[in-house]
Motif scaffolding. Structure first.
Motif, PDB file in Angstrom:
ATOM      1  N   GLN A 167      -5.526 -12.017   4.553  1.00  0.00           N
ATOM      2  CA  GLN A 167      -5.442 -10.569   4.663  1.00  0.00           C
ATOM      3  C   GLN A 167      -4.206 -10.053   3.939  1.00  0.00           C
ATOM      4  OE1 GLN A 167      -5.550  -9.172   8.634  1.00  0.00           O
ATOM      5  NE2 GLN A 167      -5.807  -7.038   8.089  1.00  0.00           N
ATOM      6  N   ASP A 168      -4.429  -9.121   3.003  1.00  0.00           N
ATOM      7  CA  ASP A 168      -3.366  -8.480   2.225  1.00  0.00           C
ATOM      8  C   ASP A 168      -2.682  -9.422   1.234  1.00  0.00           C
ATOM      9  OD1 ASP A 168      -2.324  -6.499   5.067  1.00  0.00           O
ATOM     10  OD2 ASP A 168      -3.864  -6.115   3.559  1.00  0.00           O
ATOM     11  N   LEU A 196      -9.028  -5.999  -1.724  1.00  0.00           N
ATOM     12  CA  LEU A 196      -9.909  -5.140  -0.945  1.00  0.00           C
ATOM     13  C   LEU A 196     -11.325  -5.687  -0.888  1.00  0.00           C
ATOM     14  CD1 LEU A 196      -8.718  -1.592  -2.117  1.00  0.00           C
ATOM     15  CD2 LEU A 196      -8.212  -2.742   0.043  1.00  0.00           C
ATOM     16  N   LYS A 229     -12.096  -8.823  -1.471  1.00  0.00           N
ATOM     17  CA  LYS A 229     -12.074 -10.221  -1.033  1.00  0.00           C
ATOM     18  C   LYS A 229     -13.021 -11.083  -1.865  1.00  0.00           C
ATOM     19  CE  LYS A 229     -10.407  -9.864   3.701  1.00  0.00           C
ATOM     20  NZ  LYS A 229      -9.701  -8.612   3.480  1.00  0.00           N
ATOM     21  N   GLY A 286      -5.317  -5.217  -6.642  1.00  0.00           N
ATOM     22  CA  GLY A 286      -5.668  -4.462  -5.452  1.00  0.00           C
ATOM     23  C   GLY A 286      -7.149  -4.564  -5.142  1.00  0.00           C
ATOM     24  N   GLU A 287      -8.000  -4.515  -6.193  1.00  0.00           N
ATOM     25  CA  GLU A 287      -9.447  -4.613  -6.003  1.00  0.00           C
ATOM     26  C   GLU A 287      -9.835  -6.000  -5.478  1.00  0.00           C
ATOM     27  OE1 GLU A 287     -13.595  -4.182  -8.588  1.00  0.00           O
ATOM     28  OE2 GLU A 287     -11.664  -3.642  -9.476  1.00  0.00           O
ATOM     29  N   TYR A 329       0.829  -1.193   0.000  1.00  0.00           N
ATOM     30  CA  TYR A 329       0.000   0.000   0.000  1.00  0.00           C
ATOM     31  C   TYR A 329       0.876   1.260   0.000  1.00  0.00           C
ATOM     32  CZ  TYR A 329      -3.623  -3.284   1.476  1.00  0.00           C
ATOM     33  OH  TYR A 329      -4.485  -4.326   1.547  1.00  0.00           O
ATOM     34  N   LYS A 344      -3.711   2.931  -0.157  1.00  0.00           N
ATOM     35  CA  LYS A 344      -4.215   2.389  -1.413  1.00  0.00           C
ATOM     36  C   LYS A 344      -3.193   1.437  -2.021  1.00  0.00           C
ATOM     37  CE  LYS A 344      -7.097   6.386  -2.625  1.00  0.00           C
ATOM     38  NZ  LYS A 344      -7.399   7.390  -3.673  1.00  0.00           N
ATOM     39  N   PRO A 345      -3.672   0.308  -2.615  1.00  0.00           N
ATOM     40  CA  PRO A 345      -2.745  -0.640  -3.228  1.00  0.00           C
ATOM     41  C   PRO A 345      -2.016   0.017  -4.400  1.00  0.00           C
ATOM     42  CG  PRO A 345      -4.908  -1.637  -2.915  1.00  0.00           C
ATOM     43  CD  PRO A 345      -5.074  -0.186  -2.665  1.00  0.00           C
ATOM     44  N   SER A 359      -8.408 -13.584  -3.096  1.00  0.00           N
ATOM     45  CA  SER A 359      -7.670 -13.265  -1.869  1.00  0.00           C
ATOM     46  C   SER A 359      -7.702 -14.472  -0.946  1.00  0.00           C
ATOM     47  CB  SER A 359      -8.301 -12.052  -1.169  1.00  0.00           C
ATOM     48  OG  SER A 359      -7.641 -11.804   0.058  1.00  0.00           O
TER      49      SER A 359
END
Length: 669
Positions: free
Chosen positions: A141-142, A114, A116, A110-111, A60, A65-66, A138
């Motif tokens: 987490q992350d 976020l 998931k 990234g979407e 991030y 933001k990613p 995903s």
């Protein structure tokens, strides 16, 4: 994400003429992702497929933001599709490798993280100059996982269909050749939209082997249909995995199979979960065994610490009396009555110390399996009478009636037993009864039942609480009871009792009620012996080698009824008397003497006589000393300070060779 079977059904429903190529590719990719999620070992599965596979972590910017991602690991197909070898990309950010990476790819991944939610994308990568179809989801987490394929050269839908079938076969092959059990399930919701059960969608062969459940018997059924009595918490745990997406690792005991299982649960898509199951029964049983042993050792350490504290007190108390009274005896102005009391205190305290030492030695012998029983013929009733008289005399000042009950006639009560150890068992039980009985009655005795002698000791004392009854026979265990008249003792007495009874191949039990009294019972095998006429044998000649006059005085009193007692004051006199009296039949040998010690004398005697019993009379009988005494040729060891019954017991042990049985029995009675 749709499950694998649903995706496969849609694929089969599509035809080459009317299918949407992008939809087909998306479904194909989702299927492969679903298959990948069903595997426990990344290397085995990911390296089997042809698609590129990578696990990554989003990076991030300062605003959260990613804007980049770091590659954590890849499969063997990754370099084929990208031209990037493992060492060139793993552990690095993608912008380090491709500084001009298209922003659309960064935004796409990234979407996924976020939201998931899994998503697919087809696009051109100007860095590799290739077209890719990629699907990402995903997995934590992350983090996200990408599965991509180079479709630059793929234009024919028929190739995709072949790939689908191949991947399906590979998936089935992998699942059915895994050592771990695998189960894929779908949760069921009630009218309030809450999970209450789950339906089994798929299992592999290892799961069948582990549980004994056949695939055809459980596929499509719910868990409650298969195991109606399953714990509700187990269902809640797994349904929580399916609804939250949080993986769960735990060990579960299955009452139906009687085994422990190491379970890893994860959710491939919302509303579903999958399990990897490993049989860990042997490992878990070993862990529980070690845990139990640790707790037992910890408990033992605590008891020993308490024991040592009590022992310090119990040793210092009589030592204080002995040292104090000994000092008083040196006072010339002490009157006769006080002098007599001091001697009584010294004797009483000495006996108390000796009892403590004896308890420690006895429990050590029992624990190390060095304690042995010596069976011989004894009159059981006479033994019981002696115990009764001993305790009646010792407790004459107490308001307690001691009653003895015997089952055999005196002339028919000869048995084969170790009378010393039997006496010790009964004495410990009676001492315990007198300790916790202020007034009333104590009854002891025996009966004969089913080939066993069943002994009992009953009292009308304070009794034992149910929760304390299990402590009675434990090592160093004592019950703190303010009602007890005498709180002294090592806490080993009852443990010694249990250990000795076990040597007799017997058992002990008790009944007790608080403020009503206690009843202790134990049984040992009944070995009757037919009485024979007793005739006094001829007098024998005994050599006693002892340089201390008081020690010889006691030995002479105890032995004089057996015959002639010869006294040697040193080792040389002992040798001279032995050679001058070839009719000596037994020798009591002190070890530490002037001129020649007992070991030297014994070695000389053994040069000419290897059969005569030589009893070592010594205070030094630890392991090394005892070994030296045995090696010198002594037949047995009598530990100082000894009592008459100890000496008689040693003589009885060797009486067959001396033909002394009747004489010794008469003397000891």
């Amino acid at each position: 994400m749709q499950n694998s079977l649903q995706i496969l059904e849609k694929l089969e429903a599509l035809s080459i003429e009317n299918c949407d190529t992008e939809e087909f590719k998306t479904l194909l990719t989702l299927l492969k992702l679903s298959l990948i999620e069903q595997q426990s070992k990344f290397e085995i599965f990911s390296n089997t497929i042809r698609e590129g596979f990578a696990q990554c972590e989003i990076v991030y910017d300062s605003k959260g933001k990613p804007n980049d991602y770091k590659v954590l690991r890849i499969n063997e197909a990754f370099p084929f599709h990208t031209g990037m070898e493992k060492e060139m990309i793993v552990g690095k950010r993608i912008l380090e490798v491709y500084p001009e990476m298209d922003k659309k790819w960064l935004d796409f991944y990234g979407e996924v993280v976020l939201a998931k939610k899994p998503n697919s994308m087809t696009g051109f990568d100007h860095n590799t100059k290739r077209h890719y179809v990629t699907t990402a989801y995903s997995n934590g987490q992350d983090q996200f996982v990408m599965l991509f394929r180079d479709i630059t050269e793929e234009k024919d839908l028929e190739i995709a269909q072949i790939e689908i079938k191949k991947q399906k076969e590979e998936k089935n092959y992998l699942l059915n050749n895994m050592l771990e059990g695998f189960k894929h399930c779908e949760i069921l919701l009630d009218e309030d939209n809450l999970p209450y059960d789950f339906k089994i969608l798929e299992v592999n062969k290892a799961y069948e082997t582990q549980t004994g459940l056949k695939r055809e018997e459980i596929i499509g059924k719910t868990m409650l249909q298969i195991f109606p009595d399953i714990e509700k918490s187990w269902i809640e745990t797994l349904c929580n995995v399916a609804t939250t997406g949080k993986s769960k690792n735990f060990i579960d005991f299955n009452h139906n199979t009687g085994k422990y299982y190491d379970i890893s649960a994860f959710s491939p898509t919302y509303g579903e979960f999958a399990l990897f199951v490993r049989d860990c029964t042997e490992r878990e049983n070993e862990r529980l065994k070690l845990e139990k042993a640790y707790k037992k050792a910890e408990e033992s350490d605590n008891l020993k610490s308490a024991f040592l504290a009590n022992m310090s007190h119990d040793i210092r108390t009589p030592m204080n009396a002995i040292l104090g009274c000994s000092e008083l005896l040196g006072n010339e102005n002490l009157d006769k009555e006080e002098h007599k009391k001091c001697l009584q205190h010294i004797k009483s305290s000495g006996n108390r110390l000796l009892s403590l030492i004896s308890d420690i030695v006895d429990i050590s012998k029992i624990d190390s399996q060095q304690q042995k029983l010596i069976f011989d013929v004894h009159n059981l009733n006479h033994l019981m009478y002696d115990i009764r008289d001993q305790f009646t005399l010792a407790n004459s000042d107490k308001k307690i009636i001691l009653t003895l009950e015997v089952a055999l006639e005196d002339n028919n009560s000869c048995i084969k037993t170790d009378d010393k150890r039997l006496n010790q068992i009964l004495s410990n039980l009676l001492e315990n009864a007198f300790k916790f009985t202020e007034e009333g009655e104590i009854t002891f005795g025996y009966s004969i039942k089913d080939g066993f002698l069943e002994f009992f000791v009953k009292d009308t004392g304070i009794g034992i609480k149910p929760e304390n009854q299990s402590i009675i026979f434990k090592r160093f265990g004592q019950i703190n009871n303010s009602a007890a008249k005498n709180d002294s003792g090592s806490g080993l007495g009852m443990s010694i009792v249990k250990g000795l009874i076990a040597l007799f191949e017997g058992e002990i039990w008790l009944y007790s009620e608080l403020n009503q009294g206690s009843e202790f019972f134990f049984k040992i095998p009944y070995i009757p012996y037919k009485n024979e006429d007793k005739k006094r044998p001829k007098d024998i000649k005994i050599l006693v080698a002892e340089d201390e006059e008081i020690n010889f005085y006691l030995l002479n009193i105890w032995l004089k009824d057996l015959g002639t007692v010869l006294h040697a004051k040193n080792g040389q006199e002992a040798l001279d008397l032995f050679y001058a009296n070839p009719d000596i039949e037994i020798i009591v040998m002190d070890i530490r003497m002037p001129i020649l010690n007992g070991l030297e004398v014994t070695k000389e005697i053994r040069k000419s006589n290897t059969t005569i019993p030589i009893i070592a009379h010594t205070a030094y009988a630890m392991n090394d000393e005892a070994q030296s005494i045995k090696e010198a040729g002594c037949t047995d060891i009598l530990i100082k300070p000894a009592k008459q019954k100890d000496l008689i017991c040693v003589l009885e042990k060797h009486s067959k060779a001396l033909n002394l049985r009747n004489l010794i029995s008469n003397t000891s009675n």
